[in-house]
Enzyme design. Structure first.
Site, mmCIF file in Angstrom:
data_model
loop_
_atom_site.group_PDB
_atom_site.id
_atom_site.type_symbol
_atom_site.label_atom_id
_atom_site.label_comp_id
_atom_site.label_asym_id
_atom_site.label_seq_id
_atom_site.Cartn_x
_atom_site.Cartn_y
_atom_site.Cartn_z
ATOM 1 C CB CYS A 209 6.708 7.725 2.215
ATOM 2 S SG CYS A 209 8.455 7.414 2.546
ATOM 3 C CB CYS B 215 7.371 4.657 9.680
ATOM 4 S SG CYS B 215 7.567 6.212 8.770
#
EC number: 2.8.1.13
Length: 376
Positions: A111, A210
């Site tokens: 990410c 997440c």
């Protein structure tokens, strides 16, 4: 070598605001330092209602509202940018594909590499911003010649440089980490947020992955890849149990093996190897996890690539300790030898090299050599 301060002139800064306390305080500090700050929340889920369960996950509508409220208190403009498609392709699908191939990825590194300091940074630069600010605990040091280095945070207990080891010098030139010099505890960061009037001061930290809000990675992968029953083998190749998908295991795993046959010595067994080709999982004693060397691919350097063999310390997981290594780049592949064997090293993980507090770079582990094999 004498270090100069990280930044000396006001910048146009795009502050990535997750809706948590760290990114809110980072944005506030950047604004307080005199920078022209704009807040942005990244919408990373096509269904943002589903990415948080209690303290798990992120990226919900609640998070975007918390980020907006924080930006209002700080007094900076605020926007929400939709990067859900890019996140799904570069992070979520990559995560699934890596597990399907028998590897253990770190989605936070991906990410940072693909979203926060690629897609977000490129868009920021195109709009005339000078830097992207995040709430990571790490430091960018600008040297007298203008080059930049990534260093560990002042507080090792909060250091997050491991997940930033994928950043190259160009990305570091446009990165701002206002929390990197913080020697305070997380409680003191929360107290600072409260003094600033930020409602996120008492908000729980998000953790785990997440996009898997309930924390059930195996269940998430089973839904994506489907169950596929296979054999659990011992080191001799004898069947000792079955599983519902090799993708649900990682090297070094002890719990959840559901082995019906006890080990001859009565001691626990651990996952030693995952073979997606024949859908088998091999288990064995803890000592068989000892790794003495590895090769890693796709190296990324936080500056100039090192020349020739050298000694470093290495970190192999986000919350792991350091270990001494010798490393050398050979034909684009990083070859690493450990001074002392380490356990639980899995292909797909990132190895990050350090020279004291300086992050040298990172690479993705491709193969490992166990102690017995290396000394045979």
């Amino acid at each position: 070598m004498t270090e100069t301060p990280q930044r000396t002139r006001p910048l146009r800064v795009l502050a990535a605001m997750s809706g948590g306390v760290d990114s809110a305080v980072a944005a506030a500090r950047a604004a307080e330092a005199g920078h022209d700050v704009t807040g942005v929340h990244l919408a990373l889920s096509a269904n943002p209602q589903s990415f948080r369960t209690g303290a798990r996950g992120c990226c919900t509508i609640e998070d975007s509202r918390d980020a907006r409220r924080a930006a209002d208190v700080i007094g900076i403009p605020f926007y929400v940018w939709d990067l859900a498609d890019r996140f799904r392709e570069d992070v979520v699908e990559d995560f699934v594909a890596e597990y399907e191939a028998g590897r253990t990825p770190n989605p936070c590194l991906r990410c940072n590499e693909k979203i926060k300091f690629a897609a977000l940074l490129d868009k920021a630069l195109a709009l005339g911003f000078d830097a992207v600010c995040t709430g990571h605990y790490a430091k960018v040091v600008t040297l007298p010649d203008g080059s930049r280095e990534l260093h560990r945070a002042s507080d090792m207990a909060k250091d997050q440089s491991y997940v930033l080891g994928v950043l190259d010098e160009r990305q570091l030139a446009h990165a701002l980490f206002p929390l990197g010099d913080t020697l305070t505890t997380k409680d003191e960061i929360r107290a600072e947020a409260e003094r600033r009037g930020l409602a996120v001061a008492k908000k729980p930290d998000s953790h785990d992955i997440c996009f898997i809000a309930d924390g059930d990675t195996q269940g998430f992968l089973a839904r994506r890849l489907g169950k596929a029953e296979g054999d659990i083998l011992d080191e001799s190749g004898a069947k000792v149990g079955t599983h519902e998908g090799a993708f649900g295991f990682t090297v070094g795993q002890r719990k959840g093996l559901r082995i019906g046959t006890p080990a001859p010595d009565g001691k626990p067994r651990y996952v030693l190897d995952i073979s997606p080709v024949d859908n088998t999982v091999t288990v064995g004693p803890a000592a068989a996890l000892d790794v003495s060397a590895l090769t890693a691919i796709r190296p990324r350097w936080c500056g100039t690539a090192p020349a020739g063999p050298a000694r470093y310390t290495a970190q192999l997981r986000a919350h792991g300790g350091e270990t001494e290594v010798a490393a050398e780049l050979v034909d684009g592949e990083l070859r690493v030898t450990f001074t002392e064997p380490v356990r639980g090293v899995a292909p797909g993980q990132a190895i990050v090299l350090y020279d004291d507090t300086r992050v040298v770079g990172s690479a993705t582990i491709a193969t490992t050599a166990r102690r017995e094999a290396a000394t045979a």
